[in-house]
Write an enzyme that holds these catalytic residues in place. Structure first.
Site, PDB file in Angstrom:
ATOM      1  CB  CYS A 293      -0.962  -0.061   1.174  1.00 19.58           C
ATOM      2  SG  CYS A 293      -2.403   0.975   0.943  1.00 19.58           S
TER       3      CYS A 293
ATOM      4  NE  ARG B  81      -0.904   9.470  -1.711  1.00 23.44           N
ATOM      5  CZ  ARG B  81      -1.097  10.607  -1.043  1.00 23.44           C
ATOM      6  NH1 ARG B  81      -1.046  11.765  -1.660  1.00 23.44           N
ATOM      7  NH2 ARG B  81      -1.354  10.572   0.245  1.00 23.44           N
TER       8      ARG B  81
ATOM      9  CD  GLU C  21      -0.150  -5.330   6.275  1.00 24.44           C
ATOM     10  OE1 GLU C  21      -0.036  -6.010   5.237  1.00 24.44           O
ATOM     11  OE2 GLU C  21      -0.434  -4.122   6.270  1.00 24.44           O
TER      12      GLU C  21
ATOM     13  CG  HIS D 116      -3.028  -3.208   4.130  1.00 25.13           C
ATOM     14  ND1 HIS D 116      -1.979  -2.510   4.670  1.00 25.13           N
ATOM     15  CD2 HIS D 116      -3.784  -2.309   3.469  1.00 25.13           C
ATOM     16  CE1 HIS D 116      -2.086  -1.233   4.360  1.00 25.13           C
ATOM     17  NE2 HIS D 116      -3.177  -1.081   3.626  1.00 25.13           N
TER      18      HIS D 116
HETATM   19  N1  GLN Z   1      -3.589   6.371   1.016  1.00 26.88           N
HETATM   20  C1  GLN Z   1      -2.349   6.167   1.711  1.00 26.88           C
HETATM   21  C2  GLN Z   1      -1.244   6.991   1.089  1.00 26.88           C
HETATM   22  O1  GLN Z   1      -1.450   7.622   0.107  1.00 26.88           O
HETATM   23  C3  GLN Z   1      -1.976   4.707   1.698  1.00 26.88           C
HETATM   24  C4  GLN Z   1      -2.950   3.938   2.506  1.00 26.88           C
HETATM   25  C5  GLN Z   1      -2.376   2.706   3.124  1.00 26.88           C
HETATM   26  O2  GLN Z   1      -1.156   2.485   3.170  1.00 26.88           O
HETATM   27  N2  GLN Z   1      -3.247   1.915   3.685  1.00 26.88           N
HETATM   28  O3  GLN Z   1      -0.148   7.002   1.598  1.00 26.88           O
END
Ligand code: GLN
Length: 193
Positions: free
Chosen positions: A81, A108, A175, A173
């Site tokens: 992410c 993003r 994890e 994610h």
């Molecule tokens: N939206 C977050 C960012 O731009 C990332 C979100 C996440 O890591 N769960 O950094």
């Protein structure tokens, strides 16, 4: 010789969950906050969090250049992410420079805001077996992959798991699910490096 250690960048984000998942998958883990910590690890995981904050913190802690140098020299790297955003060649809507470790363009918050977070069953042939329960939280997607990049999973036609050599990125994610197959996959990348 001591067993090689996996580092988890521990400046911000869901660090503990990654440490626990890597340990369940059999790894020795070190939390990385300084260049000296980085020097002790053979691979690095960058967790989810807030990319704008972490890009600033990496600079402040003197980690940007050492991470780039290590990864370009072959150290396995996995960004989940925010970690994938930080590693991207470029980001569609981010003014800050990224580490440019993998030849992808990322957008993003592409699947929607926090309220739109979702758990999706993803087909990931590289993991074998059942679909993977993928948790997306304000997740990015990959909107361009360079010729050296392999797409390992897609959601709604957008790449959400990508690999270029020893660099892995996931929009989701692993994890947070208790399914440690992506962690085990990364440990196999590390063993092969
Ligand atoms: N939206 C977050 C960012 O731009 C990332 C979100 C996440 O890591 N769960 O950094």
């Amino acid at each position: 010789m001591a067993a090689p250690r996996v580092g988890v960048l521990a400046l911000q984000g869901d660090v503990v969950e990654h440490v626990q998942a890597l340990e369940r998958a059999g790894a020795h883990v070190t939390e990385v906050r300084t260049p000296a910590d980085l020097a002790r690890v053979a691979a690095l995981v960058v967790p989810g969090g807030e990319s704008t904050t972490v890009i600033r913190l990496l600079e402040r802690f003197g980690l940007t250049r050492p991470i780039v140098d290590r990864v370009r020299a072959g150290m396995p790297f996995w960004g989940t992410c925010m970690g994938m955003i930080v590693a991207a060649h470029d980001v569609a809507d981010l003014a800050q420079p990224t580490l440019d470790l993998i030849d992808v363009t990322v957008r993003r918050n592409a699947f929607g805001r926090q309220v739109d977070s979702a758990e999706v069953e993803l087909a990931i042939p590289a993991l074998g077996g059942a679909p993977f329960p993928a948790v997306f939280i304000r997740a990015p997607w990959v909107e361009r992959t360079g010729p050296a990049v392999e797409t390992l999973a897609e959601r709604d036609g957008h790449a959400v798991m990508v690999r270029q050599g020893s660099v892995l990125g996931t929009s989701f994610h692993p994890e947070l699910t208790g399914d440690d197959r992506v962690h085990a996959y990364f440990l196999r990348m590390m063993a092969a490096a």
